[in-house]
Structure formats: C-alpha cells, structure tokens
Write an enzyme that holds these catalytic residues in place. Sequence first.
Site, PDB file in Angstrom:
ATOM      1  N   SER A   1       0.895  -1.271   0.034  1.00 36.85           N
ATOM      2  CA  SER A   1       0.128  -0.133  -0.007  1.00 36.85           C
ATOM      3  C   SER A   1       0.828   1.130  -0.015  1.00 36.85           C
ATOM      4  O   SER A   1       1.935   1.086   0.599  1.00 36.85           O
ATOM      5  CB  SER A   1      -0.861  -0.030   1.141  1.00 36.85           C
ATOM      6  OG  SER A   1      -1.677   1.423   1.201  1.00 36.85           O
TER       7      SER A   1
ATOM      8  N   TYR B   1      -1.816  -0.582  10.437  1.00 39.31           N
ATOM      9  CA  TYR B   1      -1.897  -1.010   9.219  1.00 39.31           C
ATOM     10  C   TYR B   1      -0.643  -0.653   8.239  1.00 39.31           C
ATOM     11  O   TYR B   1      -0.114  -1.370   7.482  1.00 39.31           O
ATOM     12  CB  TYR B   1      -3.364  -0.285   8.511  1.00 39.31           C
ATOM     13  CG  TYR B   1      -3.231  -0.694   7.051  1.00 39.31           C
ATOM     14  CD1 TYR B   1      -3.963  -1.885   6.659  1.00 39.31           C
ATOM     15  CD2 TYR B   1      -3.160   0.312   6.068  1.00 39.31           C
ATOM     16  CE1 TYR B   1      -3.998  -2.184   5.073  1.00 39.31           C
ATOM     17  CE2 TYR B   1      -3.230  -0.068   4.669  1.00 39.31           C
ATOM     18  CZ  TYR B   1      -3.659  -1.356   4.304  1.00 39.31           C
ATOM     19  OH  TYR B   1      -3.861  -1.401   2.682  1.00 39.31           O
TER      20      TYR B   1
END
Length: 248
Positions: A145, A158
Amino acid sequence: MGTAQTPLHDAVIVITGSTSGIGRAMAQELSTLGASIIVNSSNHHDEGQRLASELPHSLYVGGSITEEGFASHFIEEVIQHYGRLDVLINNAATTKVIPHRDLLQADRATWRTIFETNVFATFDLITHAAPHLKESKGQILNVASLAGIRPTGSSIPYAASKAALIHVTTLLAAALAPEVRVNAVAPGLVDTPWTEDWDAVRAQYQRTAPLQRSATPQDVSHLVTALIQTPYLTGAIVPLDGGMGLVR
Ligand SMILES: NC(=O)c1ccc[n+]([C@@H]2O[C@H](COP(=O)([O-])OP(=O)(O)OC[C@H]3O[C@@H](n4cnc5c(N)ncnc54)[C@H](OP(=O)(O)O)[C@@H]3O)[C@@H](O)[C@H]2O)c1
C-alpha cells in the site's frame, strides 16, 4: 525463464483474498490471459465457488490465511491439484480505521490482529510456497500500500504492516534469487468494498491527486499483470496512486 515476456498460459496462480475488489479483478484478468487461478477467501464461500467455476481451470480454496496450519494445507492442495505453482499473489489483508493521533485506540490487540494477517500469515504462505516456486522459477507478488511508503493510511498499525511487507519483499527478492522473483505494488486509494464509505478520501484524490481520481481494481490488476510478465524485474515496489505520492 528467458528474457522474453513471461507467458501466463498454463501458469498456476494463487491469489489470496480474491472474492472481492483487487483480488477478484486480478483473478479475472489473469484468467483471461490463460492462467489457472486458485481463488481464496475466509468467508463468502459461495461467492468463491461461483467465481472459480466461471474461470477456466480454476479452483476455490476457502479459509483464512491466519488459521493455524492453513498455509501448508493450502499449498499442498494446490500442488495435489495442479502439480505446480508459478505465482503467489499475497493480497488478503485487514485493517482497522483509527485516526493516527488516537494512540490509545491503536492498542496491542489491534497491532497483533493486523500484523497476524498482513505480515505473519503472509510470510507463512511464502515459506510453504517457496520450494515450489523455486522449482517452477516462479514469483511472488505482494499487494502492499502507499500507506507503507508515505505517512498516510487507515491506521498506524496498518501502515506499519504494509511497510513491513514492503521490506520483506526487498529482503526476499535477494534471498530467493535467482530462481524466484519478488515484487510488490503499493496502491493509493482503490474503489473496492473495503473503501466504499471513504468518501472524504475519495474526494481528496479527485481534488489533489495529479490524475484527479482514485484507482479502479482493474488499474491495479493491469499493473500486477505487467509486473508478472516482466522477467528482469525483482525487488521492485511500484506505487500506483495517480501521482498522489508526489503531493503529500
Ligand atoms: N482498497 C484500497 O484502497 C487499497 C489500497 C491499498 C492497498 N490495498 C490492499 O489491497 C488488498 C485487497 O484490498 P481490497 O480493497 O480489494 O479489499 P476487499 O474488497 O475488502 O477484498 C478483500 C478480500 O480479502 C479476503 N480476505 C480478507 N481477510 C482474509 C483472510 N484472513 N484470509 C483470506 N482471505 C481474506 C476477503 O474475503 P473474506 O472477507 O471472505 O475473507 C476479500 O476477498 C489488501 O491487501 C489491501 O491492503 C487496498
């Protein structure tokens, strides 16, 4: 594997978390190019069976990648069915939306849950797949990501898990060479069920990103397909963010 474009015809490709969003788009595109796809999800078993039955030579294997013993059972089932494994796409992941300033909400249980899926279970799968990928001169593609590169993302745990996955990618690219190539994509905002109520972030992309929109799952699958078919590429972390990483 030579220098010509890596053929996908007859390739056996595992995609974790492929009943929805980016995983589903990759399954559909790679299947169209002739690959056999192993579809996976932890729930949505009917959906997984249906998708696998629509894609030629494909198989659904249900189960959470975090289940004890799942990685060995999963890879074994693939080898028993197809006799080989060419590409492992680590796409299944989890998050919890926590404002970065709210340190108390990012408690140890949250860190553990997120790292368990995004890093530990993913590494477990890689460990079990590696001998078969060495044999087939295959590859690993990690879905990371932009949050693993830039100070952004749904929560600090995350973002840190994706940063860990990115470093694992570069370490493994060196450790598994020359037999196995290891690369990652690092998407910014992608329109999937995961982000369906992230209207403020979507509006920010439309306003601020140089390409003025968020990504579609197909944008990600086109990039993944290109990386898989690029035989001299390993250890690459490729952002796919419409230029958002340039502006914040
Ligand atoms: N959407 C974005 O903006 C964005 C941006 C950057 C990176 N990413 C990354 O892209 C990947 C896919 O995200 P997405 O947006 O496509 O999400 P999504 O639409 O929610 O799809 C997630 C898929 O993963 C499966 N899954 C979740 N946990 C699993 C587990 N423990 N074991 C097996 N399967 C599991 C889900 O099925 P079940 O629920 O049935 O398990 C589903 O098939 C993730 O790695 C995410 O971090 C997404």
